[in-house]
Design a protein around this motif. Structure first.
Motif, PDB file in Angstrom:
ATOM      1  N   CYS A 130       0.856  -1.182   0.000  1.00  0.00           N
ATOM      2  CA  CYS A 130       0.000   0.000   0.000  1.00  0.00           C
ATOM      3  C   CYS A 130       0.891   1.230   0.000  1.00  0.00           C
ATOM      4  N   VAL A 131       0.285   2.383  -0.135  1.00  0.00           N
ATOM      5  CA  VAL A 131       1.039   3.623  -0.190  1.00  0.00           C
ATOM      6  C   VAL A 131       1.459   4.006   1.226  1.00  0.00           C
ATOM      7  N   GLN A 132       2.754   4.205   1.440  1.00  0.00           N
ATOM      8  CA  GLN A 132       3.230   4.586   2.763  1.00  0.00           C
ATOM      9  C   GLN A 132       2.616   5.909   3.171  1.00  0.00           C
ATOM     10  N   GLY A 133       2.169   5.986   4.424  1.00  0.00           N
ATOM     11  CA  GLY A 133       1.511   7.175   4.929  1.00  0.00           C
ATOM     12  C   GLY A 133       0.008   7.142   4.740  1.00  0.00           C
ATOM     13  N   CYS A 134      -0.492   6.152   4.007  1.00  0.00           N
ATOM     14  CA  CYS A 134      -1.936   6.032   3.755  1.00  0.00           C
ATOM     15  C   CYS A 134      -2.474   4.711   4.301  1.00  0.00           C
ATOM     16  N   GLU A 135      -1.786   4.109   5.252  1.00  0.00           N
ATOM     17  CA  GLU A 135      -2.163   2.776   5.737  1.00  0.00           C
ATOM     18  C   GLU A 135      -3.584   2.732   6.300  1.00  0.00           C
ATOM     19  N   LEU A 136      -4.051   3.800   6.945  1.00  0.00           N
ATOM     20  CA  LEU A 136      -5.381   3.803   7.560  1.00  0.00           C
ATOM     21  C   LEU A 136      -6.479   4.300   6.613  1.00  0.00           C
ATOM     22  N   ALA A 137      -6.119   4.658   5.391  1.00  0.00           N
ATOM     23  CA  ALA A 137      -7.109   5.180   4.449  1.00  0.00           C
ATOM     24  C   ALA A 137      -8.088   4.106   3.986  1.00  0.00           C
ATOM     25  N   GLY A 138      -7.798   2.838   4.202  1.00  0.00           N
ATOM     26  CA  GLY A 138      -8.718   1.781   3.824  1.00  0.00           C
ATOM     27  C   GLY A 138     -10.038   1.859   4.565  1.00  0.00           C
ATOM     28  N   ALA A 139     -10.087   2.610   5.673  1.00  0.00           N
ATOM     29  CA  ALA A 139     -11.318   2.738   6.452  1.00  0.00           C
ATOM     30  C   ALA A 139     -12.209   3.870   5.956  1.00  0.00           C
ATOM     31  N   LEU A 140     -11.767   4.630   4.948  1.00  0.00           N
ATOM     32  CA  LEU A 140     -12.605   5.699   4.411  1.00  0.00           C
ATOM     33  C   LEU A 140     -13.887   5.108   3.834  1.00  0.00           C
ATOM     34  N   SER A 141     -14.984   5.849   3.935  1.00  0.00           N
ATOM     35  CA  SER A 141     -16.266   5.347   3.433  1.00  0.00           C
ATOM     36  C   SER A 141     -16.518   5.751   1.987  1.00  0.00           C
ATOM     37  N   HIS A 142     -15.554   6.407   1.354  1.00  0.00           N
ATOM     38  CA  HIS A 142     -15.722   6.839  -0.030  1.00  0.00           C
ATOM     39  C   HIS A 142     -14.391   6.678  -0.753  1.00  0.00           C
ATOM     40  N   ASN A 143     -14.407   6.803  -2.084  1.00  0.00           N
ATOM     41  CA  ASN A 143     -13.208   6.608  -2.889  1.00  0.00           C
ATOM     42  C   ASN A 143     -12.507   7.903  -3.262  1.00  0.00           C
ATOM     43  N   ALA A 169      -0.206   4.742   9.838  1.00  0.00           N
ATOM     44  CA  ALA A 169      -0.401   3.824  10.950  1.00  0.00           C
ATOM     45  C   ALA A 169       0.803   3.891  11.888  1.00  0.00           C
ATOM     46  N   ASP A 170       0.564   3.652  13.192  1.00  0.00           N
ATOM     47  CA  ASP A 170       1.652   3.648  14.156  1.00  0.00           C
ATOM     48  C   ASP A 170       2.607   2.494  13.894  1.00  0.00           C
ATOM     49  N   GLN A 171       2.080   1.373  13.439  1.00  0.00           N
ATOM     50  CA  GLN A 171       2.892   0.213  13.116  1.00  0.00           C
ATOM     51  C   GLN A 171       2.695  -0.108  11.650  1.00  0.00           C
ATOM     52  N   GLU A 172       3.626  -0.890  11.083  1.00  0.00           N
ATOM     53  CA  GLU A 172       3.536  -1.248   9.666  1.00  0.00           C
ATOM     54  C   GLU A 172       2.261  -2.056   9.441  1.00  0.00           C
ATOM     55  N   ALA A 173       1.315  -1.484   8.715  1.00  0.00           N
ATOM     56  CA  ALA A 173       0.007  -2.116   8.529  1.00  0.00           C
ATOM     57  C   ALA A 173      -0.089  -2.882   7.221  1.00  0.00           C
ATOM     58  N   CYS A 174       0.855  -2.683   6.318  1.00  0.00           N
ATOM     59  CA  CYS A 174       0.817  -3.389   5.053  1.00  0.00           C
ATOM     60  C   CYS A 174       2.238  -3.564   4.540  1.00  0.00           C
ATOM     61  N   THR A 175       2.388  -4.476   3.618  1.00  0.00           N
ATOM     62  CA  THR A 175       3.713  -4.704   3.065  1.00  0.00           C
ATOM     63  C   THR A 175       3.966  -3.692   1.975  1.00  0.00           C
ATOM     64  N   VAL A 176       5.203  -3.264   1.873  1.00  0.00           N
ATOM     65  CA  VAL A 176       5.587  -2.292   0.868  1.00  0.00           C
ATOM     66  C   VAL A 176       6.693  -2.904   0.037  1.00  0.00           C
ATOM     67  N   SER A 177       6.507  -2.881  -1.278  1.00  0.00           N
ATOM     68  CA  SER A 177       7.516  -3.457  -2.144  1.00  0.00           C
ATOM     69  C   SER A 177       8.708  -2.518  -2.228  1.00  0.00           C
ATOM     70  N   GLY A 178       9.824  -3.044  -2.671  1.00  0.00           N
ATOM     71  CA  GLY A 178      11.019  -2.232  -2.825  1.00  0.00           C
ATOM     72  C   GLY A 178      12.144  -2.770  -1.970  1.00  0.00           C
ATOM     73  N   PRO A 179      13.273  -2.057  -1.953  1.00  0.00           N
ATOM     74  CA  PRO A 179      14.423  -2.534  -1.198  1.00  0.00           C
ATOM     75  C   PRO A 179      14.156  -2.533   0.300  1.00  0.00           C
ATOM     76  N   SER A 180      14.818  -3.433   0.998  1.00  0.00           N
ATOM     77  CA  SER A 180      14.689  -3.517   2.444  1.00  0.00           C
ATOM     78  C   SER A 180      15.389  -2.323   3.079  1.00  0.00           C
ATOM     79  N   PRO A 181      14.904  -1.861   4.230  1.00  0.00           N
ATOM     80  CA  PRO A 181      15.576  -0.755   4.898  1.00  0.00           C
ATOM     81  C   PRO A 181      16.944  -1.204   5.418  1.00  0.00           C
ATOM     82  N   ALA A 182      17.825  -0.246   5.588  1.00  0.00           N
ATOM     83  CA  ALA A 182      19.167  -0.546   6.092  1.00  0.00           C
ATOM     84  C   ALA A 182      19.071  -1.061   7.517  1.00  0.00           C
ATOM     85  N   PRO A 183      19.933  -2.036   7.900  1.00  0.00           N
ATOM     86  CA  PRO A 183      19.882  -2.557   9.266  1.00  0.00           C
ATOM     87  C   PRO A 183      20.334  -1.499  10.271  1.00  0.00           C
ATOM     88  N   LEU A 184      19.868  -1.624  11.503  1.00  0.00           N
ATOM     89  CA  LEU A 184      20.262  -0.705  12.558  1.00  0.00           C
ATOM     90  C   LEU A 184      21.717  -0.953  12.941  1.00  0.00           C
TER      91      LEU A 184
END
Length: 132
Positions: A13-26, A35-50
């Motif tokens: 899903c689009v990062q920053g729009c994880e909670l938009a699935g609850a909207l009642s319109h398109n 979302a406070d936590q990762e709510a969906c998988t995002v394609s692309g490279p993995s983030p750098a390790p800590l």
């Protein structure tokens, strides 16, 4: 964000729009749909390790600030009509993710008897608050 931006799909899903699935319109709307936590998988490279912990075993990065619980009122007094209610003659207030545990209500919602807007009498513009 649009409702489809918050739905999980093969591409994530689009990062920053994880909670938009609850909207009642398109229709696309501006708002805080992250979302406070990762709510969906995002394609692309993995983030750098800590980086490894420091020599004394402490975490080299400060702990994140506590995030508000969804059981709390969020954005109190902030205009929410475009985010939560949509538009048109059938738009109505009530519970909304943008308001957390609060509701997005205006006087018209009180007048129409919208659940959660019992205390919104006299509120000219739809705002987040505890109106139930």
């Amino acid at each position: 964000c649009r409702r489809r931006d918050g739905k999980s799909s093969p591409n994530g899903c689009v990062q920053g729009c994880e909670l938009a699935g609850a909207l009642s319109h398109n229709r696309p709307v501006c708002g805080n749909f992250k979302a406070d936590q990762e709510a969906c998988t995002v394609s692309g490279p993995s983030p750098a390790p800590l980086p490894p912990p420091g020599p004394d075993g402490d975490d080299p990065q400060p702990s994140p600030a506590p995030t508000p619980s969804p059981r709390e009122l969020l954005n109190e007094g902030v205009s929410c009509g475009n985010i939560c209610k949509g538009s048109g003659s059938r738009s109505r207030g009530g519970d909304c993710l943008f308001c957390g545990a609060g509701q997005c209500c205006a006087h018209i919602d009180w007048y129409r008897g919208v659940p959660g807007c019992e205390k919104a009498e006299g509120i000219a513009q739809a705002v987040c608050g505890n109106f139930s």
